[in-house]
Scaffold this active site. Structure first.
Site, PDB file in Angstrom:
ATOM      1  N   ASN A   9       0.844  -1.197   0.000  1.00  0.00           N
ATOM      2  CA  ASN A   9       0.000   0.000   0.000  1.00  0.00           C
ATOM      3  C   ASN A   9       0.884   1.254   0.000  1.00  0.00           C
ATOM      4  OD1 ASN A   9      -1.474   2.244   1.085  1.00  0.00           O
ATOM      5  ND2 ASN A   9      -3.116   0.838   1.653  1.00  0.00           N
ATOM      6  N   ASP A  69      -1.122  -3.554   9.829  1.00  0.00           N
ATOM      7  CA  ASP A  69      -2.474  -3.949   9.441  1.00  0.00           C
ATOM      8  C   ASP A  69      -3.422  -2.952  10.099  1.00  0.00           C
ATOM      9  OD1 ASP A  69      -3.844  -6.153   7.848  1.00  0.00           O
ATOM     10  OD2 ASP A  69      -5.128  -5.917   9.596  1.00  0.00           O
ATOM     11  N   SER A  70      -4.268  -2.384   9.284  1.00  0.00           N
ATOM     12  CA  SER A  70      -5.056  -1.264   9.787  1.00  0.00           C
ATOM     13  C   SER A  70      -6.439  -1.276   9.175  1.00  0.00           C
ATOM     14  CB  SER A  70      -4.333   0.043   9.470  1.00  0.00           C
ATOM     15  OG  SER A  70      -3.864   0.056   8.141  1.00  0.00           O
ATOM     16  N   PHE A 149      -5.309   8.747   1.533  1.00  0.00           N
ATOM     17  CA  PHE A 149      -5.697   7.563   0.759  1.00  0.00           C
ATOM     18  C   PHE A 149      -6.879   6.884   1.452  1.00  0.00           C
ATOM     19  CE2 PHE A 149      -4.081   4.059   3.426  1.00  0.00           C
ATOM     20  CZ  PHE A 149      -3.230   4.745   4.274  1.00  0.00           C
ATOM     21  N   ASP A 152      -9.763   8.130   4.068  1.00  0.00           N
ATOM     22  CA  ASP A 152      -9.440   9.464   4.613  1.00  0.00           C
ATOM     23  C   ASP A 152     -10.500  10.535   4.319  1.00  0.00           C
ATOM     24  OD1 ASP A 152      -7.152   8.811   5.995  1.00  0.00           O
ATOM     25  OD2 ASP A 152      -5.791   9.326   4.368  1.00  0.00           O
ATOM     26  N   LYS A 172      -1.336  14.767   9.463  1.00  0.00           N
ATOM     27  CA  LYS A 172      -2.029  13.495   9.741  1.00  0.00           C
ATOM     28  C   LYS A 172      -1.154  12.614  10.643  1.00  0.00           C
ATOM     29  CE  LYS A 172      -3.855   9.294   7.605  1.00  0.00           C
ATOM     30  NZ  LYS A 172      -4.000   8.483   6.387  1.00  0.00           N
ATOM     31  N   HIS A 177      -3.580   6.969  13.767  1.00  0.00           N
ATOM     32  CA  HIS A 177      -3.329   5.610  14.245  1.00  0.00           C
ATOM     33  C   HIS A 177      -1.941   5.134  13.813  1.00  0.00           C
ATOM     34  CE1 HIS A 177      -4.851   5.756  10.240  1.00  0.00           C
ATOM     35  NE2 HIS A 177      -4.936   4.455  10.052  1.00  0.00           N
ATOM     36  N   ARG A 178      -1.609   5.353  12.546  1.00  0.00           N
ATOM     37  CA  ARG A 178      -0.305   4.900  12.026  1.00  0.00           C
ATOM     38  C   ARG A 178       0.824   5.752  12.594  1.00  0.00           C
ATOM     39  NH1 ARG A 178      -1.929   4.868   7.552  1.00  0.00           N
ATOM     40  NH2 ARG A 178      -2.469   2.670   7.656  1.00  0.00           N
TER      41      ARG A 178
HETATM   42  P1  ITT Z   1      -0.959  -4.174   2.881  1.00  0.00           P
HETATM   43  O1  ITT Z   1      -1.701  -5.329   3.512  1.00  0.00           O
HETATM   44  O2  ITT Z   1      -0.137  -4.579   1.712  1.00  0.00           O
HETATM   45  O3  ITT Z   1      -0.193  -3.382   3.894  1.00  0.00           O
HETATM   46  P2  ITT Z   1      -3.648  -3.114   2.436  1.00  0.00           P
HETATM   47  O4  ITT Z   1      -4.154  -1.865   1.795  1.00  0.00           O
HETATM   48  O5  ITT Z   1      -4.250  -4.419   1.999  1.00  0.00           O
HETATM   49  O6  ITT Z   1      -2.057  -3.137   2.255  1.00  0.00           O
HETATM   50  P3  ITT Z   1      -4.723  -3.588   5.085  1.00  0.00           P
HETATM   51  O7  ITT Z   1      -4.988  -5.005   4.815  1.00  0.00           O
HETATM   52  O8  ITT Z   1      -4.107  -3.223   6.406  1.00  0.00           O
HETATM   53  O9  ITT Z   1      -3.759  -2.952   3.981  1.00  0.00           O
HETATM   54  O10 ITT Z   1      -6.074  -2.782   4.892  1.00  0.00           O
HETATM   55  C1  ITT Z   1      -6.186  -1.496   5.355  1.00  0.00           C
HETATM   56  C2  ITT Z   1      -7.454  -0.872   4.791  1.00  0.00           C
HETATM   57  O11 ITT Z   1      -7.874   0.196   5.640  1.00  0.00           O
HETATM   58  C3  ITT Z   1      -7.231  -0.276   3.413  1.00  0.00           C
HETATM   59  O12 ITT Z   1      -8.409  -0.395   2.674  1.00  0.00           O
HETATM   60  C4  ITT Z   1      -6.944   1.170   3.691  1.00  0.00           C
HETATM   61  O13 ITT Z   1      -7.353   1.996   2.660  1.00  0.00           O
HETATM   62  C5  ITT Z   1      -7.729   1.427   4.985  1.00  0.00           C
HETATM   63  N1  ITT Z   1      -6.901   2.304   5.806  1.00  0.00           N
HETATM   64  C6  ITT Z   1      -5.941   1.969   6.690  1.00  0.00           C
HETATM   65  N2  ITT Z   1      -5.322   3.046   7.178  1.00  0.00           N
HETATM   66  C7  ITT Z   1      -5.892   4.100   6.572  1.00  0.00           C
HETATM   67  C8  ITT Z   1      -5.663   5.481   6.617  1.00  0.00           C
HETATM   68  O14 ITT Z   1      -4.682   5.995   7.343  1.00  0.00           O
HETATM   69  N3  ITT Z   1      -6.430   6.259   5.868  1.00  0.00           N
HETATM   70  C9  ITT Z   1      -7.406   5.760   5.097  1.00  0.00           C
HETATM   71  N4  ITT Z   1      -7.671   4.461   4.964  1.00  0.00           N
HETATM   72  C10 ITT Z   1      -6.915   3.634   5.698  1.00  0.00           C
END
Ligand code: ITT
Length: 196
Positions: A9, A69-70, A149, A152, A172, A177-178
């Protein structure tokens, strides 16, 4: 020292790279290791999924890995999209549209939500460490702002009177959280709780 961010991501990667900018850590990502197959995130929690990603990447490369993971936890939707935030619908636009639709009838007072970020660090020698960061906000009634992204533009942060897509990356990172999770990581490195 080298550290692989176990993520594909780009939004996450930019935020993390900005936070660790002056640390002297050489940050690689999954883009540097195209041979690593897609990792199945089948854990029940953010933390389980973070460890799945960090362990897989550390094992495949022999290099220490940090995974994020978020997701977005919405109270009125019983915690959805939660760990399924990335899989809620096929594209960002569809995910955000779906969330707005599901929230259409929800009154302002019940639009509370939080972003959660679990971070897991794994060294090839078996050392493991983890942390979590959260930030509280409200789900908007329409998309607002063009930066950031994912969700947001739908995440309104009351202290800034703006969504996370209406502020820049550095701002931000000071409250997100991040940003909190990566700060915990940087502090642990500084205090030698984590030796890179
Ligand atoms: P990786 O697993 O490769 O890291 P991913 O996008 O699949 O990438 P996740 O499985 O952790 O990551 O899913 C996180 C989701 O939550 C993803 O759809 C993000 O857009 C959203 N998300 C997480 N943090 C965010 C943020 O700071 N702002 C907006 N959306 C966020």
């Amino acid at each position: 020292m080298k550290l692989i961010m176990a993520t594909g991501n780009k939004g996450k990667l930019k935020e993390i790279a900005a936070s660790l900018g002056n640390s002297g850590i050489e940050i690689l990502s999954l883009a540097d290791f195209p041979e690593i197959p897609e990792i199945e995130e089948n854990g029940a929690t953010f933390l389980e999924n973070a460890f799945i990603k960090a362990r897989t990447v550390a094992k495949a490369t022999g290099i220490q890995a940090l995974a994020d993971d978020s997701g977005l936890v919405v109270d009125a939707l019983d915690g959805a999209p939660g760990v399924r935030s990335a899989r809620f619908a096929p594209t960002t636009e569809e995910r955000n549209g779906k969330l707005l639709d599901l929230m259409r009838e929800i009154p302002d007072s019940e639009r509370t939500a939080r972003f959660v970020c679990a971070m897991a660090f794994v060294r090839p020698d078996g050392f493991e460490w983890s942390t979590e960061g959260t930030v509280e906000g409200l789900i908007t009634r329409e998309s607002q702002g063009g930066s950031g992204f994912g969700y947001d533009p739908l995440f309104y942060y009351p202290p800034f009177e703006a969504t996370f897509a209406e502020i820049d990356r550095d701002r931000k990172n000071t409250v997100s959280h991040r940003g909190k999770a990566i700060q915990n990581f940087a502090d642990a490195v500084k205090r030698d709780k984590i030796v890179l």
